[in-house]
Design an enzyme around this catalytic site. Structure first.
Site, PDB file in Angstrom:
ATOM      1  N   ASN A   7      -0.437  -0.429 -11.306  1.00  0.00           N
ATOM      2  CA  ASN A   7       0.951   0.136 -10.738  1.00  0.00           C
ATOM      3  C   ASN A   7       2.075  -0.811 -11.056  1.00  0.00           C
ATOM      4  O   ASN A   7       1.957  -1.973 -10.268  1.00  0.00           O
ATOM      5  CB  ASN A   7       0.843   0.695  -9.676  1.00  0.00           C
ATOM      6  CG  ASN A   7       2.205   1.449  -9.035  1.00  0.00           C
ATOM      7  OD1 ASN A   7       3.135   1.559  -9.851  1.00  0.00           O
ATOM      8  ND2 ASN A   7       2.297   1.407  -7.811  1.00  0.00           N
ATOM      9  N   LYS A   9       5.201  -0.426 -10.636  1.00  0.00           N
ATOM     10  CA  LYS A   9       6.358  -0.092 -10.015  1.00  0.00           C
ATOM     11  C   LYS A   9       7.432  -0.248 -10.711  1.00  0.00           C
ATOM     12  O   LYS A   9       7.550  -0.011 -11.886  1.00  0.00           O
ATOM     13  CB  LYS A   9       6.226  -1.088  -8.841  1.00  0.00           C
ATOM     14  CG  LYS A   9       4.810  -0.919  -7.983  1.00  0.00           C
ATOM     15  CD  LYS A   9       5.007  -1.503  -6.576  1.00  0.00           C
ATOM     16  CE  LYS A   9       3.654  -1.546  -6.078  1.00  0.00           C
ATOM     17  NZ  LYS A   9       3.540  -1.602  -4.728  1.00  0.00           N
ATOM     18  N   HIS A  91       2.366   8.450  -3.864  1.00  0.00           N
ATOM     19  CA  HIS A  91       2.137   6.885  -3.472  1.00  0.00           C
ATOM     20  C   HIS A  91       2.723   6.653  -2.344  1.00  0.00           C
ATOM     21  O   HIS A  91       4.040   7.210  -2.111  1.00  0.00           O
ATOM     22  CB  HIS A  91       2.803   6.079  -4.745  1.00  0.00           C
ATOM     23  CG  HIS A  91       2.553   4.550  -4.539  1.00  0.00           C
ATOM     24  ND1 HIS A  91       3.437   3.691  -3.645  1.00  0.00           N
ATOM     25  CD2 HIS A  91       1.339   3.678  -5.117  1.00  0.00           C
ATOM     26  CE1 HIS A  91       2.916   2.463  -3.834  1.00  0.00           C
ATOM     27  NE2 HIS A  91       1.737   2.393  -4.431  1.00  0.00           N
ATOM     28  N   GLU A  93       4.857   4.450  -1.431  1.00  0.00           N
ATOM     29  CA  GLU A  93       6.477   4.424  -1.563  1.00  0.00           C
ATOM     30  C   GLU A  93       7.295   5.511  -1.779  1.00  0.00           C
ATOM     31  O   GLU A  93       8.343   5.681  -1.246  1.00  0.00           O
ATOM     32  CB  GLU A  93       6.642   3.069  -2.634  1.00  0.00           C
ATOM     33  CG  GLU A  93       6.044   1.950  -2.162  1.00  0.00           C
ATOM     34  CD  GLU A  93       5.619   0.933  -3.177  1.00  0.00           C
ATOM     35  OE1 GLU A  93       6.032   1.215  -4.457  1.00  0.00           O
ATOM     36  OE2 GLU A  93       4.896  -0.096  -2.705  1.00  0.00           O
ATOM     37  N   GLU A 163      -5.047   3.824  -0.112  1.00  0.00           N
ATOM     38  CA  GLU A 163      -3.891   2.786   0.190  1.00  0.00           C
ATOM     39  C   GLU A 163      -3.318   2.698   1.515  1.00  0.00           C
ATOM     40  O   GLU A 163      -2.406   3.111   2.006  1.00  0.00           O
ATOM     41  CB  GLU A 163      -2.825   2.811  -0.842  1.00  0.00           C
ATOM     42  CG  GLU A 163      -3.321   2.943  -2.079  1.00  0.00           C
ATOM     43  CD  GLU A 163      -2.422   2.473  -3.243  1.00  0.00           C
ATOM     44  OE1 GLU A 163      -2.427   1.556  -3.851  1.00  0.00           O
ATOM     45  OE2 GLU A 163      -1.190   3.120  -3.155  1.00  0.00           O
ATOM     46  N   GLY A 169       1.490  -4.294  -0.863  1.00  0.00           N
ATOM     47  CA  GLY A 169       2.620  -5.396  -0.945  1.00  0.00           C
ATOM     48  C   GLY A 169       2.843  -6.332   0.047  1.00  0.00           C
ATOM     49  O   GLY A 169       3.692  -7.227   0.255  1.00  0.00           O
ATOM     50  N   SER A 201      -2.885  -4.758  -1.842  1.00  0.00           N
ATOM     51  CA  SER A 201      -2.980  -6.235  -2.127  1.00  0.00           C
ATOM     52  C   SER A 201      -4.394  -6.762  -2.443  1.00  0.00           C
ATOM     53  O   SER A 201      -4.899  -7.582  -2.278  1.00  0.00           O
ATOM     54  CB  SER A 201      -2.674  -7.074  -0.757  1.00  0.00           C
ATOM     55  OG  SER A 201      -1.413  -6.816  -0.212  1.00  0.00           O
TER      56      SER A 201
HETATM   57  C1  PEP Z   1       0.181  -0.028  -4.941  1.00  0.00           C
HETATM   58  O1  PEP Z   1       1.266  -0.347  -5.640  1.00  0.00           O
HETATM   59  O2  PEP Z   1      -0.269   0.720  -5.117  1.00  0.00           O
HETATM   60  C2  PEP Z   1      -0.246  -1.386  -4.437  1.00  0.00           C
HETATM   61  C3  PEP Z   1      -1.478  -1.348  -3.860  1.00  0.00           C
HETATM   62  O3  PEP Z   1       0.447  -2.483  -4.326  1.00  0.00           O
HETATM   63  P1  PEP Z   1      -0.082  -4.037  -3.960  1.00  0.00           P
HETATM   64  O4  PEP Z   1      -1.179  -4.393  -4.771  1.00  0.00           O
HETATM   65  O5  PEP Z   1       1.100  -5.048  -4.503  1.00  0.00           O
HETATM   66  O6  PEP Z   1      -0.343  -4.143  -2.707  1.00  0.00           O
END
Ligand code: PEP
Length: 243
Positions: A7, A9, A91, A93, A163, A169, A201
């Protein structure tokens, strides 16, 4: 087959997206399913850069209708037409920064499936919810609210991404055991989910232990998917698991 999804972003320029897409295409390996999710404005260029490679293309969001007076939104049918096979839906976010509700997410899922896209449906608990002992309740509610209305044939065509919000993040990864438990809670809430990715992460040094858990079918990677060398290393790790 382990599934690695990147992803991207809201990062990067058009030139950087093309370069990263080429690097991912070069790093692709048999035995690993790979998809990238660039920003909307880079989709056409990345589709071009991925031509002839097995790397799949997805978008980061879509609207829950296929056309109409919805200024600023992009429909699943338009994404399909732009070369996407997948779309991230719900997601964290989108839920926590943009205020998407379970109902909006459910509508998007239906529309994406109707357009022939494979949704990557994201869900996860916040730190406060985990600390209050509500992880199971929250995951069950999110899974049932969005997936409960789908026919088995629709469910069979989607991917779920667990997630935990506190791990996205932040550099804090769920332990392999926390990931295994959450995936099994989600599977218990809605039966018939074909695959569940872990996200939060994920890095080259923690991917192997996460993929080693029963029921962890791959990873949704944010930050580390923007680093071509790190993503290539993760592809090698995932390929090694099936070799
Ligand atoms: C994501 O954007 O779905 C995500 C898990 O980000 P990160 O790996 O940066 O934590």
């Amino acid at each position: 087959t382990p599934f690695l999804a990147g992803n991207w972003k809201m990062h990067g320029t058009l030139a950087a997206a093309r370069q990263l897409a080429q690097a991912v295409a070069q790093a692709s390996a048999p035995g690993v399913r790979i998809a990238v999710f660039p920003p909307f404005v880079h989709l056409a260029a990345v589709a071009e850069a991925l031509k002839g490679s097995p790397v799949e293309l997805g978008a980061q969001n879509c609207y829950g209708e296929n056309q109409g007076a919805f200024t600023g939104e992009v429909s699943p049918v338009q994404l399909k037409d732009a070369g996407c096979g997948l779309v991230l839906i719900g997601h964290s976010e989108r839920r926590h920064v943009m205020g998407e509700t379970d109902e909006m997410v459910a509508k998007k899922l239906k529309a994406a499936l109707a357009a022939g896209l494979e949704p990557v449906f994201c869900l996860g608990e916040t730190l406060a919810e985990r600390e209050a002992g509500k992880t199971s309740e929250v995951l069950g509610r999110q899974a049932r609210a969005s997936l409960g209305g789908l026919a088995p044939a629709e469910l069979a065509r989607l991917t779920v991404a667990y997630e935990p919000v506190w791990a996205i993040g932040t550099g804090k990864t769920a332990t392999p055991e926390q990931a295994r438990q959450a995936h099994s809670l989600i599977r218990a809430a809605v039966s018939g989910i074909p695959r569940i990715l872990y996200g939060g992460s994920v890095k080259p040094d923690n991917l192997a232990s996460l993929l080693g858990q029963a029921g962890v079918d791959g990873a949704l990677v944010g930050g580390a998917s923007l680093d071509a060398a790190a993503f290539a290393a993760m592809i090698r790790t995932a390929a090694g698991r099936t070799a």
